[in-house]
Structure formats: structure tokens, C-alpha cells
Design a protein around this motif. Sequence first.
Motif, PDB file in Angstrom:
ATOM      1  N   MET A   1       0.836  -1.204   0.000  1.00 27.44           N
ATOM      2  CA  MET A   1       0.000   0.000   0.000  1.00 27.44           C
ATOM      3  C   MET A   1       0.866   1.247   0.000  1.00 27.44           C
ATOM      4  N   VAL A   2       1.929   1.236   0.814  1.00 24.39           N
ATOM      5  CA  VAL A   2       2.819   2.402   0.855  1.00 24.39           C
ATOM      6  C   VAL A   2       3.544   2.561  -0.476  1.00 24.39           C
ATOM      7  N   VAL A   3       3.977   1.445  -1.085  1.00 23.00           N
ATOM      8  CA  VAL A   3       4.654   1.527  -2.382  1.00 23.00           C
ATOM      9  C   VAL A   3       3.741   2.115  -3.429  1.00 23.00           C
ATOM     10  N   ILE A   4       2.489   1.645  -3.443  1.00 18.13           N
ATOM     11  CA  ILE A   4       1.572   2.124  -4.472  1.00 18.13           C
ATOM     12  C   ILE A   4       1.309   3.611  -4.290  1.00 18.13           C
ATOM     13  N   SER A   5       1.262   4.081  -3.026  1.00 14.38           N
ATOM     14  CA  SER A   5       0.970   5.504  -2.838  1.00 14.38           C
ATOM     15  C   SER A   5       2.195   6.390  -3.018  1.00 14.38           C
ATOM     16  N   LEU A   6       3.403   5.885  -2.740  1.00 11.93           N
ATOM     17  CA  LEU A   6       4.587   6.741  -2.849  1.00 11.93           C
ATOM     18  C   LEU A   6       5.558   6.310  -3.933  1.00 11.93           C
ATOM     19  N   GLY A   7       5.878   5.020  -3.978  1.00 12.14           N
ATOM     20  CA  GLY A   7       7.064   4.592  -4.708  1.00 12.14           C
ATOM     21  C   GLY A   7       6.824   4.218  -6.151  1.00 12.14           C
ATOM     22  N   SER A   8       5.571   4.215  -6.605  1.00  9.04           N
ATOM     23  CA  SER A   8       5.345   3.759  -7.965  1.00  9.04           C
ATOM     24  C   SER A   8       5.515   4.889  -8.975  1.00  9.04           C
ATOM     25  N   ILE A   9       5.652   6.132  -8.494  1.00 11.88           N
ATOM     26  CA  ILE A   9       5.855   7.251  -9.415  1.00 11.88           C
ATOM     27  C   ILE A   9       7.332   7.303  -9.782  1.00 11.88           C
ATOM     28  N   GLU A  10       7.591   7.470 -11.072  1.00  8.07           N
ATOM     29  CA  GLU A  10       8.962   7.341 -11.580  1.00  8.07           C
ATOM     30  C   GLU A  10       9.926   8.338 -10.930  1.00  8.07           C
ATOM     31  N   LYS A  11       9.454   9.580 -10.703  1.00 14.01           N
ATOM     32  CA  LYS A  11      10.387  10.606 -10.210  1.00 14.01           C
ATOM     33  C   LYS A  11      10.717  10.421  -8.731  1.00 14.01           C
ATOM     34  N   ASN A  12       9.927   9.619  -8.015  1.00 11.87           N
ATOM     35  CA  ASN A  12      10.237   9.404  -6.607  1.00 11.87           C
ATOM     36  C   ASN A  12      11.327   8.367  -6.387  1.00 11.87           C
ATOM     37  N   ILE A  13      11.550   7.497  -7.396  1.00  9.85           N
ATOM     38  CA  ILE A  13      12.537   6.437  -7.229  1.00  9.85           C
ATOM     39  C   ILE A  13      13.920   7.043  -7.416  1.00  9.85           C
ATOM     40  N   PRO A  14      14.826   6.886  -6.435  1.00  8.44           N
ATOM     41  CA  PRO A  14      16.158   7.465  -6.607  1.00  8.44           C
ATOM     42  C   PRO A  14      16.909   6.827  -7.755  1.00  8.44           C
ATOM     43  N   ASP A  15      17.647   7.645  -8.487  1.00  3.69           N
ATOM     44  CA  ASP A  15      18.433   7.172  -9.619  1.00  3.69           C
ATOM     45  C   ASP A  15      19.728   6.563  -9.093  1.00  3.69           C
ATOM     46  N   GLU A  16      19.951   5.294  -9.382  1.00  4.42           N
ATOM     47  CA  GLU A  16      21.140   4.617  -8.853  1.00  4.42           C
ATOM     48  C   GLU A  16      21.931   4.000  -9.992  1.00  4.42           C
ATOM     49  N   PRO A  17      22.737   4.798 -10.702  1.00  5.56           N
ATOM     50  CA  PRO A  17      23.457   4.246 -11.857  1.00  5.56           C
ATOM     51  C   PRO A  17      24.532   3.229 -11.469  1.00  5.56           C
ATOM     52  N   TYR A  18      25.125   3.383 -10.270  1.00  8.65           N
ATOM     53  CA  TYR A  18      26.211   2.465  -9.884  1.00  8.65           C
ATOM     54  C   TYR A  18      25.724   1.407  -8.911  1.00  8.65           C
ATOM     55  N   LYS A  19      24.447   0.994  -9.038  1.00 13.04           N
ATOM     56  CA  LYS A  19      23.843   0.080  -8.071  1.00 13.04           C
ATOM     57  C   LYS A  19      24.603  -1.237  -7.959  1.00 13.04           C
ATOM     58  N   PHE A  20      24.880  -1.865  -9.134  1.00 11.59           N
ATOM     59  CA  PHE A  20      25.489  -3.198  -9.083  1.00 11.59           C
ATOM     60  C   PHE A  20      26.943  -3.133  -8.639  1.00 11.59           C
ATOM     61  N   TYR A  21      27.592  -1.982  -8.911  1.00 10.55           N
ATOM     62  CA  TYR A  21      28.952  -1.761  -8.429  1.00 10.55           C
ATOM     63  C   TYR A  21      28.966  -1.757  -6.899  1.00 10.55           C
ATOM     64  N   TRP A  22      28.024  -1.003  -6.297  1.00 15.01           N
ATOM     65  CA  TRP A  22      27.958  -0.966  -4.834  1.00 15.01           C
ATOM     66  C   TRP A  22      27.557  -2.315  -4.264  1.00 15.01           C
ATOM     67  N   ILE A  23      26.638  -3.021  -4.950  1.00  9.51           N
ATOM     68  CA  ILE A  23      26.235  -4.342  -4.452  1.00  9.51           C
ATOM     69  C   ILE A  23      27.438  -5.282  -4.446  1.00  9.51           C
ATOM     70  N   GLY A  24      28.273  -5.219  -5.512  1.00 11.28           N
ATOM     71  CA  GLY A  24      29.462  -6.067  -5.576  1.00 11.28           C
ATOM     72  C   GLY A  24      30.425  -5.763  -4.451  1.00 11.28           C
ATOM     73  N   ILE A  25      30.706  -4.475  -4.218  1.00 14.42           N
ATOM     74  CA  ILE A  25      31.645  -4.099  -3.158  1.00 14.42           C
ATOM     75  C   ILE A  25      31.141  -4.553  -1.796  1.00 14.42           C
ATOM     76  N   SER A  26      29.846  -4.317  -1.524  1.00 13.72           N
ATOM     77  CA  SER A  26      29.350  -4.684  -0.196  1.00 13.72           C
ATOM     78  C   SER A  26      29.263  -6.195  -0.048  1.00 13.72           C
ATOM     79  N   THR A  27      29.063  -6.939  -1.164  1.00 17.15           N
ATOM     80  CA  THR A  27      29.102  -8.398  -1.068  1.00 17.15           C
ATOM     81  C   THR A  27      30.482  -8.872  -0.626  1.00 17.15           C
TER      82      THR A  27
END
Lengths: 104, 183
Positions: free
Chosen positions: B71-97
Motif C-alpha cells: 500500500m505504501v509503495v503504491i501511494s509513494l514509490g510507484s511514481i517514476e520521479k520518486n525512485i532514486p536514480d542509482e546508476p552504480y547500483k550493481f557496483y555498490w552491491i558487488g563491493i558490499s558483497t
Amino acid sequence: MIPEQFFILATLLFSIGLVGVVSRRNLFIVYLSIELMLSSVNLLLVTFSRLDQSMNGTVMALLLIAIIAAEAAIFLAVIIQLYRSKRSLDSDKFSQLTQNKGQL
Amino acid sequence: MLENSIFAILSLFLVLGSLGMISFKHTIFSAFSFLLAMLALAGLFALLENSFLFLAQIMVSVGAVVVLGLMVVISLGSIEKNIPDEPYKFYWIGISTILVIPLALLIYKALTSLHAHFQETKEGYGELKYVGEKLFAEWVLPFEAVSVLLLSAMVGAIVIARKEEYFKKENYFDDHKQPEDTK
């Protein structure tokens, strides 16, 4: 079925949750990762309950499920409040308490 | 043998669901992956012969927590501009792994040092009747403490999530203003 299978699975779940908390910036995914870490502890408690053949671990896991529900309510309220203050779900924008005023 | 194949299927769904949860960009896909993982976890509880916890997990974690989150996702997080842009997501996931692997190995080593084995379950293990007996005989105080915790969490969630402006005194009187007297 050996207990080591469940130990590997619980460790893996906890690690995935920790990676999610550390590496993602979306507040909602941070919340889901914390939930995942709590659930991995729950799996471990149930495994120990099955090993010990007593109900104590089951009761503890039941209480932990109640705590997960309480944590969900509080965390979702905090997410709504944070969204209202900055109109964003990006955890990097909520840095009022750091000294460098939001610049990393 | 059957138990092992069920375990393999459930753990596959569990790990895939949780990996999908931390790697999807859109929050709603993450929430559905988490739903899949929680259902697989409930299946694992059933495999460990805890029929009551299987039901409790489905009712609370799947039925309440994930649906509330959706319910919270549908009210806040489903709008495109609210989702933070994370271009280096998989890079950070690799480092933290890489950083998390030693901790995971430590946890696994500590757990396997028990040298435990599964035995045949006793009669009535995991049934609701015996859970209730244990809960209301030996675990009454934690049970009551959890009930107080849930109550305070409910009040806290309402206090945190409400709109502050509305509850300030002057705004309250603005909304409930008496009709002014004509001078």
C-alpha cells in the motif's frame, strides 16, 4: 535433510539483507532488507526448535513475528513522514544530522 | 529424498526472491519478490514440521506486513520521479558483497560448530495445542510484553505518520471557526 542446509540458507539470507541495507539508496528497499534479516533469524530459531525437539524456539519465533509486525508499522510510518518532508525516497537526501550539510 | 527436493525448490525461490528484492530498480517489483521470499520461508517452516508457524508466517508476514508495504509503495514509490536514480547500483552491491562475505563465513562457522543432527519428531511437535500450552505457561511475561509493544507501535505509527499542521492549535481553530458576528 541436515541442519547445515538450513544454516547455509539463514546465513545467505542475512548476508543478502545486509548487502541490501548497505548498497541501496531506496528507503523502501532498505526497509525490506531489514525485514529479510529479521526473517533469517526467524528461520534459524525454527531450525533450533526442530533440533531441540521443544516448543521454546517455536514460541520465540512467534514472538519475533509479532516484533516484525510492530517494526513494519513504525518503519512505514517513518517512510511516509520522510517522504512528506522532502518529496523523495532517496536516503542520501536525508542528511540533516550530518555535519557537511548533505554534501558527500 | 522428497524432503531434499522440496527444500531445494523452496530455497531456490527464497534466494531468487531476496536477490531480486535487492536488485530491482522499481520498488513494486522488489515488494513482489519479497512476497515470494516470504511464501517460500513459510514453506520451509512447514518442512521443519512447525504447522502453526507456517500459518502464522503466512498470516502476518505475507498477509499483513507485505500488503501494508505494498500500500505504501503504491501511494509513494510507484511514481517514476520518486525512485532514486542509482546508476552504480550493481557496483555498490558487488563491493558490499565482498565486505559481507567474511561475516557470513563467521556466522556459518559458528553455527556448524554445533554438530547437530535432526531426529525424528516427537508426537504432536509443532501443533497449535502444544504451542499454546508453552506460550501461556512459561512465556506469559514475554507474551504480555509483546502485546504492550504492539499497542505502543500502533500509537507511535499514528503519531509519526499524521499531518502535523492539522493538530496545531491555531489550525484546529481555523477549521472549526465559529461564524463571525456581524459588527
